[in-house]
Design a protein around this motif. Structure first.
Motif, short mmCIF file in Angstrom:
data_model
loop_
_atom_site.label_atom_id
_atom_site.label_comp_id
_atom_site.label_asym_id
_atom_site.label_seq_id
_atom_site.Cartn_x
_atom_site.Cartn_y
_atom_site.Cartn_z
N PHE A 21 76.57 -90.21 3.27
CA PHE A 21 76.91 -89.13 3.81
C PHE A 21 77.91 -88.35 3.40
N ARG A 22 77.28 -87.57 4.30
CA ARG A 22 78.64 -86.14 4.32
C ARG A 22 79.03 -85.77 5.38
N LEU A 23 80.13 -86.63 5.77
CA LEU A 23 80.88 -85.49 7.14
C LEU A 23 82.17 -84.56 7.08
N ASP A 24 82.74 -84.28 8.39
CA ASP A 24 83.46 -82.87 8.04
C ASP A 24 85.05 -83.89 8.86
N GLU A 25 84.95 -85.08 9.30
CA GLU A 25 86.24 -85.58 9.78
C GLU A 25 86.02 -87.02 9.16
N ALA A 26 87.63 -87.28 9.88
CA ALA A 26 87.68 -89.39 9.15
C ALA A 26 86.31 -90.33 9.98
N ILE A 27 86.43 -91.23 9.24
CA ILE A 27 85.41 -92.07 10.64
C ILE A 27 86.59 -92.55 11.68
N GLN A 28 86.05 -92.56 12.95
CA GLN A 28 87.09 -92.96 14.30
C GLN A 28 85.45 -94.20 14.81
N VAL A 29 86.08 -95.58 16.20
CA VAL A 29 85.59 -95.63 16.53
C VAL A 29 86.50 -95.40 18.03
N PHE A 30 85.98 -95.78 18.96
CA PHE A 30 85.41 -96.12 20.46
C PHE A 30 86.15 -96.71 20.44
N GLU A 31 86.99 -97.48 21.35
CA GLU A 31 87.44 -98.89 21.24
C GLU A 31 87.43 -98.56 23.29
N LEU A 32 85.72 -99.47 23.86
CA LEU A 32 85.85 -99.25 24.87
C LEU A 32 85.64 -101.48 25.21
N PRO A 33 85.78 -101.85 26.22
CA PRO A 33 86.22 -103.38 26.17
C PRO A 33 85.19 -103.35 26.59
N GLY A 34 85.10 -104.66 26.26
CA GLY A 34 83.56 -105.50 26.83
C GLY A 34 82.28 -104.51 26.22
N MET A 35 82.36 -103.45 25.19
CA MET A 35 81.16 -102.58 25.18
C MET A 35 80.89 -102.56 23.66
N ALA A 36 79.90 -102.25 23.57
CA ALA A 36 79.44 -101.72 21.79
C ALA A 36 79.99 -100.43 21.34
N SER A 37 81.06 -100.75 20.50
CA SER A 37 81.67 -99.42 19.86
C SER A 37 81.30 -98.61 18.90
N PRO A 38 80.38 -97.85 18.44
CA PRO A 38 79.71 -97.09 17.56
C PRO A 38 80.55 -96.58 16.81
N LEU A 39 80.73 -95.92 15.27
CA LEU A 39 81.53 -95.38 14.69
C LEU A 39 81.24 -93.73 15.46
N LEU A 40 82.13 -93.42 15.61
CA LEU A 40 82.12 -91.51 15.61
C LEU A 40 82.22 -90.99 14.00
N MET A 41 81.10 -90.17 13.33
CA MET A 41 81.26 -89.73 12.32
C MET A 41 80.94 -88.24 12.11
N GLY A 42 82.27 -87.75 12.36
CA GLY A 42 82.39 -85.59 12.55
C GLY A 42 81.00 -85.53 11.84
N GLY A 43 80.67 -84.64 12.10
CA GLY A 43 79.22 -83.84 10.97
C GLY A 43 78.21 -84.10 10.39
N LEU A 44 78.11 -85.82 10.84
CA LEU A 44 77.22 -86.84 10.38
C LEU A 44 75.45 -86.05 10.69
N LEU A 45 76.00 -85.63 12.17
CA LEU A 45 73.73 -84.97 12.55
C LEU A 45 74.25 -83.94 13.38
N ILE A 46 74.74 -83.03 13.00
CA ILE A 46 75.38 -82.02 12.98
C ILE A 46 75.15 -80.97 12.38
N THR A 47 76.27 -80.80 11.15
CA THR A 47 76.47 -80.01 10.47
C THR A 47 75.47 -80.38 8.83
N HIS A 48 75.62 -81.50 8.86
CA HIS A 48 75.40 -82.04 7.75
C HIS A 48 73.78 -82.48 8.15
#
Length: 807
Positions: free
Chosen positions: A272-299
């Motif tokens: 995958f091509r990304l615009d930013e480094a991978i981040q993850v939402f830290e939400l207690p008690g919830m499933a937390s997917p990765l934030l992959m900047g540009g994954l589904l927008i620019t690329h």
């Protein structure tokens, strides 16, 4: 000029041309094409024998598929894979078939030819993949449309050109292949799907969402610069909507989400091509997917193409079903999903044989509760056949029941299992211990040791399914639930028996090895409805536990009765298992059923003289065996009655002959039960129907073996091997149903059936009145080849029992 063909047989000259064309399209090598031609030649013979099918392209696709999979290919890295690189998707495109069309014909193809365990297991795996894929794809469409706006093709809302939709589906089928392997567990696949939707929700651009949802996600919809709702707040809102709309909880998805995140991190650098480094939402008690900047927008375009190439390589090297077919832009390559029931081994499984388990229960109500081996022949055929399986329900609703989808049924099963075992211990309860201490010899420790041994034994069998599977070990989870359910039902059963018999000493039960093995196997089978297994599906569980089918059968009804409010799906599964045991498994050489019946046929012996205690123990065992066999015969009689009714109804046989068939089958169970040894009860029913119609000289309707087989094949889950592969001699000689009838059946049954032969005066009178009885029929197209013609010369009526292959 093409020569004329017999009606009903395929045009194999045309098929050969089509095979050449398909071979060219797929660039098949000579070895593969030769193998396909050989299979088509074998199929040609079978179709001419049973009545053919004009749709030859189906058979060509099946033959090519088997020929391709029957080879191996060496990859660049030196590894060897099964197949020659031609995927099922490529084959379907070359033959212009849908998945359902291919699979429905492939089922017949697999049953027709013994292609080997490898091909049969691969086909079974593909069917499971297709079943899960169809269910998940339909659910994915619904979930996607809840959040994302529709794209249009020729003015109609469609997902065909929706790249975000395609990315989500490709991500799911890739993750399913990589993290879940070939697991048939629908629930885990569903949670993986939700985890992939999470990735879309957190990474999709604002323009991708439905306009009404965008207003909710931004407090001031008219002001695009409004940032009063943070990204985390928006994500929380999306998550709450996702779990609410899918009737799930965050903890259901959290484990698979964690493993999905790890997988995405591992493949991102090369995929995958990304615009930013991978981040993850830290939400207690919830499933937390990765934030992959540009994954589904620019690329999005580049990443979608990369994912497509990655999945295509996966299909080529693994032999998996190509599930990108669901994204076809050329129409619907899937077919009618409802047709899956005709070949998919999905759970809950429908009742096997000739009808529903509800019908069988209604037959049981009309058969005497005092059935015994000695009075089988006194049992009357049930007087009425209900028009509906729900005809005798206590409460009848005027509204049709809302059908469950496979997914809602699975979620219901999961909820049942959680509620049943969540507060249960995985060891004997205080009540079970109380019953153990009431025994002369306390069996508690042996029960604990047995359960530990069974857990170890079954985990070794299940360990292969844990490889490549995300989350905690599914095998350990399944066995923990099995153990809890086993102890729960054991407790409920003992309490019920205590209330019924007013005693607490159940040493005969608690010290019975087969009882405990059967109860544990029942618990495992119930849990397997919720958490499916490949390696230990019934009847493999019996083989692993070294448990006779009849011993298992004896415990099923008690388990269903005392289990914690079993869902209807699990009850259906157990009725299906009962049917399978009664129809053939209990009649195999070495079965206790045959042993008990043999003992009952022997003359009584002198009483034992070595002590009253031993004699009493033997007497107790004998009484128990008698009760068990009576219970078994009662259920088998009800099954036979239902099957006789259903097949005779389809054949339009007069009721007086149906009653004769019933009498003859009862005679087999009471006197000639050895006919069932290593055979199927349907084989006896088909032969009895043919023999009864022959001896009655029935002219209309036609009741030839060909027509009996034709009607039988249309019954639910009827197997061709039932009429094509029948034991003839004890030495293992086998043949088809006609050979069995001629060489075995008539020798043992003709004297009994001759009592139903109409007299000459009756036949003449009936014929004059326009009856369907033929006064001068050709009863014997040919005598049985292994029986001398002179055997029938003393009685013209005896020839009525001989059948030819044309019958």
């Amino acid at each position: 000029m093409e020569p004329p063909r017999t009606p009903g047989t395929p045009n194999f000259m045309k098929a050969g041309t089509s095979l050449a064309m398909i071979s060219s399209r797929l660039n098949l090598d000579e070895e593969t094409r030769t193998k396909a031609e050989m299979l088509l030649g074998r199929l040609k013979t079978a179709l001419r024998k049973d009545g053919g099918d004009e749709e030859a392209p189906y058979w060509i696709a099946c033959a090519v598929f088997v020929a391709c999979r029957d080879q191996t290919t060496k990859l660049v890295d030196g590894s060897v894979i099964r197949g020659n690189g031609v995927s099922l998707g490529q084959l379907l495109r070359a033959t212009n078939l849908t998945l359902v069309e291919f699979f429905s014909h492939m089922k017949t193809f697999v049953e027709e030819f013994r292609l080997g365990e490898g091909i049969e297991e691969e086909f079974k795996s593909l069917v499971q993949q297709l079943t899960l894929a169809i269910i998940c794809f339909r659910k994915y469409e619904t979930i996607y449309d809840t959040f994302f706006k529709s794209t249009f093709s020729n003015g109609v809302a469609s997902h065909a050109n929706d790249k975000l939709f395609s990315f989500g589906w490709l991500l799911f089928i890739t993750v399913r292949a990589k993290l879940l392997g070939n697991s048939p567990d629908l629930l885990t696949a569903y949670y993986a799907l939700l985890a992939c939707v999470n990735v879309l929700l957190v990474n999709a651009g604002r323009d991708a969402f439905r306009p009404d949802l965008n207003l909710e996600l931004h407090k001031n919809g008219s002001d695009p610069m409004d940032t009063s709702m943070t990204e985390i707040d928006r994500y929380k809102l999306l998550m709450s909507k996702l779990f609410e709309s899918t009737d799930t909880k965050p903890e259901d998805v959290s484990v698979i989400q964690t493993h999905l995140n790890e997988y995405l991190r591992s493949i991102q650098p090369t995929l995958f091509r990304l615009d930013e480094a991978i981040q993850v939402f830290e939400l207690p008690g919830m499933a937390s997917p990765l934030l992959m900047g540009g994954l589904l927008i620019t690329h999005l375009n580049a990443n979608l193409q990369s994912l497509e190439r990655n999945y295509d390589q996966l299909v080529q090297t693994s032999g998996r079903l190509d599930e990108t077919l669901f994204l076809s832009r050329e129409g619907a390559p899937i077919g009618t999903p409802s047709k899956l029931s005709s070949f998919a081994p999905s759970r809950p499984a429908p009742s096997s044989g000739m009808g529903s388990f509800v019908h069988r229960q209604l037959f049981e109500d009309q058969i005497s509760n005092n059935t015994s081996h000695s009075n089988i022949r006194d049992m009357e055929f049930p007087s009425s056949i209900p028009s509906s399986p729900y005809a005798r329900s206590v409460q009848v609703s005027n509204q049709a029941p809302i059908p469950q989808t496979p997914l809602t049924a699975t979620l219901e099963l999961k909820k049942w299992l959680q509620e049943a075992v969540q507060n249960q211990p995985d060891h004997p309860s205080s009540e079970v211990i109380r019953f153990c201490k009431a025994c002369p010899q306390d069996p508690e420790e042996s029960i604990r040791q047995r359960v530990a041994r069974l857990n170890e034994l079954l985990y070794n069998e299940l360990s292969g399914e844990d490889n490549g599977t995300a989350g905690d070990s599914p095998g350990k989870k399944k066995l923990l639930n099995t153990t809890k359910l086993y102890y729960l039902v054991l407790e409920q059963l003992l309490l019920a028996e205590e209330a019924r018999l007013h005693q607490s000493n159940f040493s005969n039960i608690l010290n019975n090895e087969n009882f405990h093995l059967s109860l544990f196997a029942c618990a495992f089978e119930a849990v397997s409805n919720v958490l499916p297994t490949v390696s230990l599906s019934f009847p493999k569980i019996l083989q692993v536990l070294n448990l006779k089918p009849f011993e298992f059968f004896k415990v099923i009804e008690s388990f269903v009765k005392h289990g914690p409010t079993l869902p209807s799906a699990i009850k259906r599964q157990f009725h299906d298992i009962e049917d399978r045991i009664m129809e053939s498994m209990a009649w195999q050489t070495g079965s206790p059923v045959l042993e008990i019946l043999s003992q009952q046929m022997q003359p009584p012996t002198a009483p034992a003289t070595n002590g009253g205690e031993e004699s009493g123990a033997v007497s107790t065992r004998k009484v128990g065996s008698t009760k068990n066999i009576e219970f078994f015969l009662k259920k088998t009689l009800s099954q036979c009655a239902m099957r006789i009714h259903e097949l005779c109804r389809r054949l339009e046989i007069p009721q007086n002959i149906v009653d004769q068939v019933w009498d003859a089958v009862k005679y087999v169970l009471a006197e000639k039960w050895d006919l069932l040894r290593d055979r199927h009860i349907d084989q006896i029913i088909m032969c009895t129907i043919y023999g009864a119609c022959k001896v009655n000289q029935l002219k209309q309707p036609d009741v030839s073996f060909k027509r009996i087989i034709e009607k039988y094949k249309k019954l639910p889950r009827a197997q061709p091997r039932t009429f094509r592969d029948v034991l003839l001699k004890a030495e293992g000689q086998r043949g088809d149903i006609i050979a069995f009838y001629n060489q075995v059946f008539i020798d043992l049954m003709k004297q009994f059936l001759l009592q139903y032969q109409p007299s000459t005066s009756t036949s003449t009178s009936s014929t004059t009145a326009g009856s369907n009885v033929n006064s001068n029929p050709s009863l014997s197209p040919r005598p049985a080849p292994t029986v001398p013609t002179t055997a029938f010369s003393s009685s013209s009526s005896a020839a009525a029992f001989s059948s030819s292959s044309s019958s």
